[in-house]
Structure formats: C-alpha cells, structure tokens
Scaffold this motif. Structure first.
Motif, PDB file in Angstrom:
ATOM      1  N   PRO A 158       0.797  -1.229   0.000  1.00  0.00           N
ATOM      2  CA  PRO A 158       0.000   0.000   0.000  1.00  0.00           C
ATOM      3  C   PRO A 158       0.828   1.277   0.000  1.00  0.00           C
ATOM      4  N   TRP A 159       1.963   1.276   0.690  1.00  0.00           N
ATOM      5  CA  TRP A 159       2.773   2.498   0.710  1.00  0.00           C
ATOM      6  C   TRP A 159       3.432   2.747  -0.645  1.00  0.00           C
ATOM      7  N   THR A 160       3.769   1.679  -1.359  1.00  0.00           N
ATOM      8  CA  THR A 160       4.277   1.855  -2.725  1.00  0.00           C
ATOM      9  C   THR A 160       3.195   2.468  -3.605  1.00  0.00           C
ATOM     10  N   MET A 161       1.978   1.971  -3.464  1.00  0.00           N
ATOM     11  CA  MET A 161       0.861   2.493  -4.242  1.00  0.00           C
ATOM     12  C   MET A 161       0.577   3.951  -3.888  1.00  0.00           C
ATOM     13  N   ARG A 162       0.630   4.276  -2.613  1.00  0.00           N
ATOM     14  CA  ARG A 162       0.374   5.667  -2.200  1.00  0.00           C
ATOM     15  C   ARG A 162       1.464   6.596  -2.722  1.00  0.00           C
ATOM     16  N   ALA A 163       2.688   6.092  -2.799  1.00  0.00           N
ATOM     17  CA  ALA A 163       3.769   6.911  -3.362  1.00  0.00           C
ATOM     18  C   ALA A 163       3.505   7.196  -4.838  1.00  0.00           C
ATOM     19  N   LEU A 164       2.998   6.200  -5.567  1.00  0.00           N
ATOM     20  CA  LEU A 164       2.648   6.417  -6.978  1.00  0.00           C
ATOM     21  C   LEU A 164       1.525   7.445  -7.097  1.00  0.00           C
TER      22      LEU A 164
END
Length: 221
Positions: free
Chosen positions: A66-72
């Motif tokens: 989820p944090w990778t997705m939020r960074a995107l």
C-alpha cells in the motif's frame, strides 16, 4: 452519459460492498465455508514451495505494498499539479486518503480475525476485513488509468491497462496465497476501490459542467 455510467458503477460497487460487509459481520455460512476452503487449498502449497512463497512476499510486501501504491498516487498528484490539472490532482489525493480511512474504519467495525495457521508463511497486523492491499491497489491503479492522457499511443494505453489489471488481481492473489486474508476480504477491497474511483471521476465530470453564463456585452436582441 459518461457521468451517468460512472455514477451507476460507483453506486453498484458500493452496494455490493455493503451487502458483502453484512454477510461477513453476520458470518453467513456459505461465505465462511468458501473462504475457509479456499484458504485451506492454497496454504499447503505455500508451505511446501518456499521459493515461490518468497517471490510472492516480495511482490506483496514491496512492489504492491500500500505504501508503494500511495507513493505512486503522490507522484501522480505532483505531475497533475504541475500540468495545471489541479482539480484531478486534488481528487487523486483525496480518494487515496479516503481509501485509507475507509479501510481502517471497516477493520475496526468488523474486527474480523485473519486466518490462523500452525505453520504460517507470513503475518499481518490489524483486522482482516477489508484487504488494505487490494483496496489501495484498486484505488491507485484505477486513478492512474483515469488520469492517463487521452493522446497517449494505443500501445502505451494497452500496456498501462494490462499492468493495472495484473497489479490489482495479483496483489489480491498474494494476500490469499500468503494466508493473511480471506477471499471476501480481497473482494471487498476491490469493490470499495472501484466505488471510490468511480466517485472521484463522477465528481470531476460534474464539476466540469457549468451552466452557460449570460453574455455581458449588451442586451439580448
């Protein structure tokens, strides 16, 4: 027409998620049985194939985290803002934040326990329902497709849709394979994510509709 379709899609996904939530909270027998059977079918393979399981954990814990997705999503917001598309930048950021709040609220509301194994291959915190990984991936990938420029080459657009589909479906599978979620957790994440994307796109479409302002250059003739 497009805004009507978006509205109906969002409402439909939200209603399905609401029904699923009621079934989960009431521990509806057929749903519980299906969740448990699927988990029992997947877990032995994960235990006996550590190499595959390690690769699945890399995708689940890093690439589709989820944090990778939020960074995107944050990068998309910055890109849209610099292009002057501030309305969509705000909606992408808001939808991503709302998704985080909704999933945490439902986790607290349902308090659903995660699968428990004598030989776990992974672990996760907080309640199981809904899957935060699945919901965040659905929201962010859907929003990224929404803000994809209309003039990109067809091959690029096709590749983007393929990557998004693989990511959304793939992250759901990883959570089931690793034994940290039930299938209904993942399904709820997908439905809620689709509802939020539809809502963001619908609100943006509505905001662009403005009544024709009267001409101010003289009386009508």
């Amino acid at each position: 027409m497009r805004s009507t379709w978006l509205s109906r899609a969002g409402v439909g996904c939200a209603l399905l998620a609401a029904v699923l939530t009621v079934l989960v909270v009431s521990r509806w027998g057929p749903l519980v049985s299906y969740d448990e059977q699927l988990a029992r079918d997947l877990h032995p393979y994960a235990v006996t194939h550590p190499g595959v399981t390690h690769l699945v954990r890399v995708f689940s814990d890093w690439i589709w985290d989820p944090w990778t997705m939020r960074a995107l999503a944050a990068l998309a917001c910055l890109w849209l803002w610099r292009r002057g598309d501030r309305s969509r930048a705000v909606r992408v950021g808001a939808a991503t934040l709302v998704a985080s709040g909704v999933q945490q609220g439902l986790k607290a509301l349902t308090g659903r326990a995660r699968p428990v194994w004598p030989d776990p291959v992974d672990s996760a915190q907080y309640a199981a329902y809904p899957s935060g990984h699945a919901m965040t991936a659905a929201v962010v990938c859907g929003l990224l497709l929404w803000v994809l420029p209309a003039k990109v080459p067809r091959a690029v657009a096709g590749a983007a849709w393929a990557v998004a589909a693989v990511s959304v479906l793939g992250v759901g599978f990883t959570r089931l394979y690793l034994g940290v979620h039930w299938f209904s957790d993942v399904l709820a994440g997908w439905l809620l994510g689709a509802a939020l994307v539809s809502l963001a796109a619908f609100r943006h479409a509505c905001s662009r509709r403005s009544p024709a302002s009267p001409r101010a250059d003289g009386p009508a003739r």
